[in-house]
Write an enzyme that holds these catalytic residues in place. Structure first.
Site, PDB file in Angstrom:
ATOM      1  N   LYS A   1       0.697  -1.561  -0.565  1.00 56.91           N
ATOM      2  CA  LYS A   1      -0.125  -0.031  -0.087  1.00 56.91           C
ATOM      3  C   LYS A   1       0.880   1.223  -0.150  1.00 56.91           C
ATOM      4  CE  LYS A   1      -3.448   2.544   2.787  1.00 56.91           C
ATOM      5  NZ  LYS A   1      -4.186   2.494   3.970  1.00 56.91           N
TER       6      LYS A   1
ATOM      7  N   GLU B   1      -9.882   3.355   1.583  1.00 59.52           N
ATOM      8  CA  GLU B   1      -9.064   4.410   0.241  1.00 59.52           C
ATOM      9  C   GLU B   1      -8.028   2.833   0.112  1.00 59.52           C
ATOM     10  OE1 GLU B   1      -8.006   4.602   2.271  1.00 59.52           O
ATOM     11  OE2 GLU B   1      -6.383   4.782   2.510  1.00 59.52           O
TER      12      GLU B   1
ATOM     13  N   LYS C   1     -10.559  12.292   8.367  1.00 60.90           N
ATOM     14  CA  LYS C   1     -10.297  11.821   9.801  1.00 60.90           C
ATOM     15  C   LYS C   1     -10.570  13.214  10.349  1.00 60.90           C
ATOM     16  CE  LYS C   1      -6.821   8.002   7.691  1.00 60.90           C
ATOM     17  NZ  LYS C   1      -7.613   7.237   8.582  1.00 60.90           N
TER      18      LYS C   1
ATOM     19  N   ASP D   1      -3.032   9.991   3.821  1.00 62.91           N
ATOM     20  CA  ASP D   1      -4.076   9.389   3.731  1.00 62.91           C
ATOM     21  C   ASP D   1      -5.002  10.210   5.009  1.00 62.91           C
ATOM     22  OD1 ASP D   1      -6.592   7.953   3.602  1.00 62.91           O
ATOM     23  OD2 ASP D   1      -6.194   6.755   5.106  1.00 62.91           O
TER      24      ASP D   1
ATOM     25  N   ARG E   1      -7.497   0.011   0.193  1.00 60.92           N
ATOM     26  CA  ARG E   1      -8.288  -2.017  -0.269  1.00 60.92           C
ATOM     27  C   ARG E   1      -8.299  -1.133  -2.094  1.00 60.92           C
ATOM     28  NH1 ARG E   1     -12.313  -2.406   3.665  1.00 60.92           N
ATOM     29  NH2 ARG E   1     -11.119  -0.915   4.808  1.00 60.92           N
TER      30      ARG E   1
ATOM     31  N   ASP F   1       1.201   6.306   5.558  1.00 62.06           N
ATOM     32  CA  ASP F   1       0.378   5.142   5.177  1.00 62.06           C
ATOM     33  C   ASP F   1       1.317   4.279   3.949  1.00 62.06           C
ATOM     34  OD1 ASP F   1      -2.087   4.222   5.814  1.00 62.06           O
ATOM     35  OD2 ASP F   1      -3.258   5.158   4.162  1.00 62.06           O
TER      36      ASP F   1
ATOM     37  N   ASP G   1     -12.088   7.232   2.740  1.00 56.94           N
ATOM     38  CA  ASP G   1     -11.148   6.560   4.003  1.00 56.94           C
ATOM     39  C   ASP G   1     -11.119   5.051   4.018  1.00 56.94           C
ATOM     40  OD1 ASP G   1      -8.876   7.038   5.507  1.00 56.94           O
ATOM     41  OD2 ASP G   1     -10.367   7.319   7.753  1.00 56.94           O
TER      42      ASP G   1
HETATM   43  N1  BES Z   1      -4.797   4.549   6.691  1.00 57.79           N
HETATM   44  C1  BES Z   1      -6.191   3.935   7.245  1.00 57.79           C
HETATM   45  C2  BES Z   1      -5.719   3.004   8.197  1.00 57.79           C
HETATM   46  C3  BES Z   1      -4.476   2.837   9.579  1.00 57.79           C
HETATM   47  C4  BES Z   1      -5.511   3.246  10.952  1.00 57.79           C
HETATM   48  C5  BES Z   1      -3.661   3.042   9.399  1.00 57.79           C
HETATM   49  C6  BES Z   1      -4.739   3.834  11.816  1.00 57.79           C
HETATM   50  C7  BES Z   1      -2.613   3.885  10.736  1.00 57.79           C
HETATM   51  C8  BES Z   1      -2.990   3.867  11.701  1.00 57.79           C
HETATM   52  C9  BES Z   1      -6.933   2.920   5.872  1.00 57.79           C
HETATM   53  O1  BES Z   1      -7.057   3.956   5.462  1.00 57.79           O
HETATM   54  C10 BES Z   1      -8.086   4.249   7.090  1.00 57.79           C
HETATM   55  O2  BES Z   1      -8.494   5.100   7.066  1.00 57.79           O
HETATM   56  N2  BES Z   1      -8.919   2.676   7.501  1.00 57.79           N
HETATM   57  C11 BES Z   1     -10.149   3.215   8.027  1.00 57.79           C
HETATM   58  C12 BES Z   1     -11.199   2.141   7.384  1.00 57.79           C
HETATM   59  C13 BES Z   1     -12.892   2.236   7.542  1.00 57.79           C
HETATM   60  C14 BES Z   1     -13.351   3.645   7.110  1.00 57.79           C
HETATM   61  C15 BES Z   1     -13.741   0.747   7.104  1.00 57.79           C
HETATM   62  C16 BES Z   1     -10.435   3.003   9.649  1.00 57.79           C
HETATM   63  O3  BES Z   1      -9.813   2.053  10.426  1.00 57.79           O
HETATM   64  O4  BES Z   1     -10.821   4.103  10.261  1.00 57.79           O
HETATM   65 ZN    ZN Z   2      -5.171   4.595   4.414  1.00 54.44          ZN
HETATM   66 ZN    ZN Z   3      -8.124   5.657   5.063  1.00 55.19          ZN
END
Ligand code: BES
Ligand code: ZN
Ligand code: ZN
Length: 494
Positions: A257, A341, A269, A262, A343, A280, A339
């Site tokens: 990734k 994103e 966020k 992000d 995947r 990220d 968010d």
């Molecule tokens: N990059 C984040 C995941 C992340 C969170 C990495 C904390 C490192 C530390 C990812 O893109 C994300 O925001 N995922 C969301 C998914 C949700 C919207 C289903 C999440 O984990 O909140």
């Molecule tokens: Zn992310």
């Molecule tokens: Zn994200």
């Protein structure tokens, strides 16, 4: 810091580390060091528990020398990881004492072979010594310049090979840490691509960079949807190392990734969650680091690495919650949260690596979900897979690297959660089992290939310094991928 091997005859360094087990039998040994150790023990100043350090001073032909006792814990419990931890503690003590040179005696350990001992000491010390200080104008110069691991002559030749491997592995891990630590205003997709190219030149693998027009031609629609909100243009980074020409169809595909930032996009966020999102691209860093080590060590394996690098930002052009988007594989996706994103970029990268690069097995690494931190914490990588044998290989590699992995279940019921009413898939599966549904979303694009997904959201970044893990980027995944590529280390497993 320069690490070398040396015969354990006369001591030249300003400090010497003497490693001892907690349950070491000292009764019948008589020498001046043991006498000091016994004295410390009698006064309850040193027990020998793992990573415990105490020091003393003595005169060495007119100059002051430090002796550092290092605890190794119980004899029968010692393994590579404990040795890495202990070595990093001893090194930090030596740095505190401001010595310029240091020696550590080779330990004797039943069940760990000499090569692993040397490798673990070197890894613990070199990785523990790393600190990201590029942007400090007032950098503190390292006082400690030379470190020796000492042993008897017959040991040293074998040990040299191991030390060289450790040097490559630590360098590759530190490369990944540096990439993660670079802020997003410095390291954006174009710059990440440049750094990958530079790594290719340094370590010996080829790198192809695709710009937006080419990415569009390839039909990577999901990737481009995520990228289009940013004024920084995306890059598709393709790295190739072919070390096994006899088995050309055997290609290990590594997908990382590569969100250089992000923000969450329109599903924005909160500030606290956003400040560390330069990290990220930890998956991309792991892939670049691993291929660097694999190529430098000239492993007999074919590896292709792919990173779909972009930023997830907000603008009039950005994708929105509710959008239905396409993908390179042709499947349609309902975007319920911008968010989620990672995947979206990953499924196109995975499809690309199978379809265009002919990968026969795929591993993806991604800082994918906050949920993996809730499930497993910060020391364990969550894994989703479609192949038990492949997972066993990963477990074996993880034992060698000390990077812990844990498999999450992937029952059919979870797959139901990412089906959309109005498109083929939706990009979130609801509040529950977030790391599993995120992984399985990627699994929808791997066709029938053996596949492993590693969610490194908890392990790629550390809020604090801990043993040989530095604060910030950790380089998680690099050494595990290397050992997986190497498969048989030809050496013991502890
Ligand atoms: N990059 C984040 C995941 C992340 C969170 C990495 C904390 C490192 C530390 C990812 O893109 C994300 O925001 N995922 C969301 C998914 C949700 C919207 C289903 C999440 O984990 O909140
Ligand atoms: Zn992310
Ligand atoms: Zn994200």
């Amino acid at each position: 810091m320069n690490l070398k091997l040396k015969k354990s005859d006369n001591i030249l360094a300003e400090a010497v580390i003497y490693p001892f087990y907690e349950d070491e039998n000292l009764e019948n040994t008589k020498d001046s060091i043991i006498d000091i150790l016994k004295n410390f023990k009698e006064r309850n100043r040193f027990k020998g528990s793992l990573g415990e350090v105490v020091y003393f001073t003595r005169d060495n032909n007119g100059s002051m020398q430090y002796g550092i006792f290092l605890g190794l814990g119980k004899k029968e419990e010692i393994d590579s990881e404990k040795l890495r931890i202990a070595s990093s503690k001893a090194l930090k003590k030596a740095e505190e004492l401001k010595v310029t040179s240091l020696e550590m005696q080779m330990i004797n350990a039943e069940g760990i072979c000499l090569k692993r001992i040397v490798k673990s000491i070197a890894e613990g010390m070199i990785l523990g010594d790393y600190k990201f200080d590029r942007y400090k104008t007032d950098k503190k110069e390292k006082v400690l310049k030379e470190v020796f691991i000492t042993g008897i002559e017959e040991e040293l030749e074998k040990a040299q090979e191991a030390l060289e491997e450790a040097e490559v592995l630590t360098e590759a891990t530190i490369l990944a840490r540096e990439l993660v630590n670079e802020p997003a205003n410095v390291l954006y997709p174009e710059e990440l691509a440049k750094r990958a190219e530079r790594a290719g030149e340094t370590y010996g693998f080829s790198v192809d960079i695709f710009k937006e027009d080419k990415i569009e031609k390839l039909g990577m629609k999901a990737f481009l949807e995520v990228a289009k909100g940013s004024s920084r243009s995306p890059r598709l980074i393709v790295m190739r190392y072919f070390g096994n020409e006899e088995n050309k169809e055997d290609i290990l595909g590594l997908v990382g990734k590569g969100l250089t930032y992000d923000s969450g996009g329109y599903s924005i966020k909160p500030t606290d969650g956003m400040v560390t999102m330069k990290s990220d691209m930890g998956g991309a860093a792991a892939v670049i680091g691993a291929i660097s080590a694999i190529a430098k060590m000239k492993l007999k394996i074919n590896v292709v690495g792919v990173v779909a690098a972009c930023e997830n930002m907000i603008s009039g052009k950005a994708y929105k919650p509710g959008d239905i988007i396409g993908s390179m594989a042709g499947k349609t996706i309902e975007v319920l949260n911008t968010d989620a994103e990672g995947r979206l970029t990953l499924v196109d990268a995975v499809h690309y690596i199978i379809d265009k690069e002919k990968a026969s097995k795929v591993i993806d690494l991604a800082t994918l979900t906050g949920a993996v931190l809730i499930a497993l914490g910060t020391d364990v990588t969550g894994v989703v897979t479609n192949n038990a044998d492949f997972y066993e290989e990963l477990e074996a590699a993880s034992e060698l690297s000390g990077e812990k992995v844990w498999q999450l279940p992937s029952f059919e019921e979870y797959k139901e959660l990412i089906k959309s009413d109005i498109a083929d898939l939706k990009n979130i599966g609801g509040r529950y089992a977030g790391s599993i549904t995120a992984g399985l979303f990627i699994g929808e694009f791997v066709q029938d290939k053996p596949w492993i997904h590693m969610d490194i959201a908890g392990t790629a970044w550390s809020e604090k310094e801990k043993n040989y893990i530095s604060k910030g980027g950790t380089g998680a995944g690099v050494r595990t991928l290397y050992y997986l590529a190497k498969k048989k280390s030809g050496c013991c497993h502890r």
